[in-house]
Design an enzyme around this catalytic site. Structure first.
Site, PDB file in Angstrom:
ATOM      1  N   ASP A  12       0.858  -1.188   0.000  1.00 15.15           N
ATOM      2  CA  ASP A  12       0.000   0.000   0.000  1.00 15.15           C
ATOM      3  C   ASP A  12       0.890   1.232   0.000  1.00 15.15           C
ATOM      4  O   ASP A  12       2.095   1.150   0.282  1.00 15.15           O
ATOM      5  CB  ASP A  12      -0.906  -0.004   1.240  1.00 15.15           C
ATOM      6  CG  ASP A  12      -1.811   1.228   1.308  1.00 15.15           C
ATOM      7  OD1 ASP A  12      -2.401   1.571   0.270  1.00 15.15           O
ATOM      8  OD2 ASP A  12      -1.913   1.831   2.376  1.00 15.15           O
ATOM      9  N   SER A  13       0.289   2.369  -0.262  1.00  9.73           N
ATOM     10  CA  SER A  13       1.023   3.628  -0.225  1.00  9.73           C
ATOM     11  C   SER A  13       1.417   4.034   1.188  1.00  9.73           C
ATOM     12  O   SER A  13       2.198   4.968   1.364  1.00  9.73           O
ATOM     13  CB  SER A  13       0.183   4.739  -0.860  1.00  9.73           C
ATOM     14  OG  SER A  13      -1.030   4.911  -0.142  1.00  9.73           O
ATOM     15  N   TYR A  44      -0.362   8.535  -2.190  1.00 12.74           N
ATOM     16  CA  TYR A  44      -0.260   8.374  -3.635  1.00 12.74           C
ATOM     17  C   TYR A  44      -1.328   9.185  -4.360  1.00 12.74           C
ATOM     18  O   TYR A  44      -1.125   9.622  -5.484  1.00 12.74           O
ATOM     19  CB  TYR A  44      -0.446   6.901  -4.018  1.00 12.74           C
ATOM     20  CG  TYR A  44       0.771   6.021  -3.868  1.00 12.74           C
ATOM     21  CD1 TYR A  44       1.932   6.456  -3.235  1.00 12.74           C
ATOM     22  CD2 TYR A  44       0.760   4.720  -4.374  1.00 12.74           C
ATOM     23  CE1 TYR A  44       3.034   5.618  -3.093  1.00 12.74           C
ATOM     24  CE2 TYR A  44       1.859   3.882  -4.255  1.00 12.74           C
ATOM     25  CZ  TYR A  44       2.986   4.330  -3.603  1.00 12.74           C
ATOM     26  OH  TYR A  44       4.077   3.500  -3.481  1.00 12.74           O
ATOM     27  N   GLY A  45      -2.487   9.325  -3.726  1.00 11.49           N
ATOM     28  CA  GLY A  45      -3.662   9.868  -4.413  1.00 11.49           C
ATOM     29  C   GLY A  45      -3.533  11.289  -4.906  1.00 11.49           C
ATOM     30  O   GLY A  45      -4.338  11.731  -5.732  1.00 11.49           O
ATOM     31  N   CYS A  75      -4.330  -1.037  -2.186  1.00 15.05           N
ATOM     32  CA  CYS A  75      -4.445   0.414  -2.324  1.00 15.05           C
ATOM     33  C   CYS A  75      -5.333   0.678  -3.530  1.00 15.05           C
ATOM     34  O   CYS A  75      -5.017   0.215  -4.631  1.00 15.05           O
ATOM     35  CB  CYS A  75      -3.058   1.032  -2.522  1.00 15.05           C
ATOM     36  SG  CYS A  75      -3.054   2.793  -2.917  1.00 15.05           S
ATOM     37  N   ASN A  76      -6.428   1.387  -3.337  1.00 14.12           N
ATOM     38  CA  ASN A  76      -7.332   1.647  -4.448  1.00 14.12           C
ATOM     39  C   ASN A  76      -6.673   2.503  -5.529  1.00 14.12           C
ATOM     40  O   ASN A  76      -6.860   2.268  -6.723  1.00 14.12           O
ATOM     41  CB  ASN A  76      -8.602   2.340  -3.940  1.00 14.12           C
ATOM     42  CG  ASN A  76      -9.435   1.442  -3.057  1.00 14.12           C
ATOM     43  OD1 ASN A  76      -9.158   1.300  -1.874  1.00 14.12           O
ATOM     44  ND2 ASN A  76     -10.459   0.823  -3.619  1.00 14.12           N
ATOM     45  N   THR A  77      -5.878   3.485  -5.113  1.00 13.67           N
ATOM     46  CA  THR A  77      -5.214   4.360  -6.075  1.00 13.67           C
ATOM     47  C   THR A  77      -4.204   3.578  -6.913  1.00 13.67           C
ATOM     48  O   THR A  77      -4.178   3.695  -8.146  1.00 13.67           O
ATOM     49  CB  THR A  77      -4.514   5.523  -5.348  1.00 13.67           C
ATOM     50  OG1 THR A  77      -5.489   6.289  -4.621  1.00 13.67           O
ATOM     51  CG2 THR A  77      -3.800   6.431  -6.328  1.00 13.67           C
ATOM     52  N   CYS A 186     -10.901   3.718  -0.209  1.00 18.08           N
ATOM     53  CA  CYS A 186      -9.458   3.815   0.039  1.00 18.08           C
ATOM     54  C   CYS A 186      -9.157   2.952   1.256  1.00 18.08           C
ATOM     55  O   CYS A 186      -9.911   2.988   2.252  1.00 18.08           O
ATOM     56  CB  CYS A 186      -9.052   5.267   0.294  1.00 18.08           C
ATOM     57  SG  CYS A 186      -7.331   5.490   0.811  1.00 18.08           S
ATOM     58  N   HIS A 188      -7.060   3.271   3.498  1.00 15.79           N
ATOM     59  CA  HIS A 188      -6.786   4.034   4.718  1.00 15.79           C
ATOM     60  C   HIS A 188      -8.071   4.301   5.515  1.00 15.79           C
ATOM     61  O   HIS A 188      -8.025   4.444   6.746  1.00 15.79           O
ATOM     62  CB  HIS A 188      -6.160   5.390   4.374  1.00 15.79           C
ATOM     63  CG  HIS A 188      -4.700   5.337   4.049  1.00 15.79           C
ATOM     64  ND1 HIS A 188      -4.229   4.836   2.853  1.00 15.79           N
ATOM     65  CD2 HIS A 188      -3.609   5.731   4.750  1.00 15.79           C
ATOM     66  CE1 HIS A 188      -2.911   4.922   2.844  1.00 15.79           C
ATOM     67  NE2 HIS A 188      -2.507   5.448   3.972  1.00 15.79           N
TER      68      HIS A 188
END
Length: 257
Positions: A12-13, A44-45, A75-77, A186, A188
């Site tokens: 993940d970011s 990242y987003g 991570c969705n992004t 997301c 997070h």
């Protein structure tokens, strides 16, 4: 032949992917895991697409060099930016990306107002727009940019008046009324789920971690890659910022809920 005892790589970011790791461990406790959080480059987003792809590929290829048998882009992004590239480059490896839990939200609230909280970059990607098109006739789907919440999670501010005020501001700028459901787009955001539920107490909240873990388990079963060991597996935690203690605290925090 792939070693069935090899770990599953998860990245993940930052710390958000721990919410996915927790669900993976819950559904597949006998597997081994390596988690890499790129907190030094979070979030990242808010970065350009090419930069997100470059950062994601560096981490993914590091985990692959460690001999992982499967990869979870938690991570969705990063999923929107590079999961297709990874699948094309490594066609024989099970690779799981994250997708906002729009399907279960629409099934629970057909015809309802559903807010999808995500980073600006996730909301811009073709993958997300395709998801919206798939369910647009089943509910009123409302994209809600919410990148500010990533920074709260990264600095460990998970319960504060300032966080609640920020959540309210995010909802107010995109919504006229309280939605029937909120989708956490997301990884997070599950860390601030309690604060979101407090602010939007009328709304049901959904996240995609459970579905991603289930899909990973299904892929491993289809490829006969499940770890045959009966004991619980190991979890190795890594972070580009060097702050592994913060990552472990987040894992323990979610595990205690």
């Amino acid at each position: 032949m792939t070693d069935k005892t090899a770990p599953i790589g998860v990245f993940d970011s930052g710390v958000g992917g721990i919410s996915v790791l927790r669900e993976l461990v819950r559904q597949m406790p006998g597997e081994n895991y390596i988690f890499y959080g790129d907190s030094a480059n979070a979030p990242y987003g808010t970065r350009p697409l090419e930069e997100i792809r470059e950062l994601s590929m560096v981490v993914a290829e590091y985990l692959i060099s460690r001999g992982v048998k499967a990869l979870v882009v938690a991570c969705n992004t990063a999923t929107s930016a590079c999961v297709r590239i990874l699948r094309n480059k490594y066609p024989d490896m099970p690779i799981v990306g994250l997708e906002p839990a729009v399907k279960p939200a629409t099934l629970s609230h057909p015809g309802g107002n559903i807010a999808i909280l995500a980073t600006e970059m996730t909301l811009k990607q073709p993958k997300f727009n395709a998801l919206m098109d798939r369910y647009k006739d089943q509910a009123h789907l409302i994209p809600v940019p919410a990148s500010e919440l990533v920074e709260f999670v990264e600095r460990g501010e998970l319960d504060s008046p300032r966080l609640e005020a920020t959540i309210q501001m995010i909802l107010n700028r995109s919504l006229d009324t309280a939605p029937d459901a909120i989708v956490l787009g997301c990884t997070h955001f599950p860390f601030v789920r309690k604060a979101i539920e407090k602010v939007a107490h009328q709304s049901d909240v959904f996240d995609g971690s459970e579905g991603a873990a289930h899909y990973c388990k299904t892929l491993l079963e289809e490829k006969d890659l499940c770890n045959p060991a009966e004991a619980d597996g190991d979890v190795e935690i890594m972070n580009s910022s060097g702050d592994v203690d913060k990552i472990m605290l987040c894992f323990e925090l979610l595990d205690s809920e």
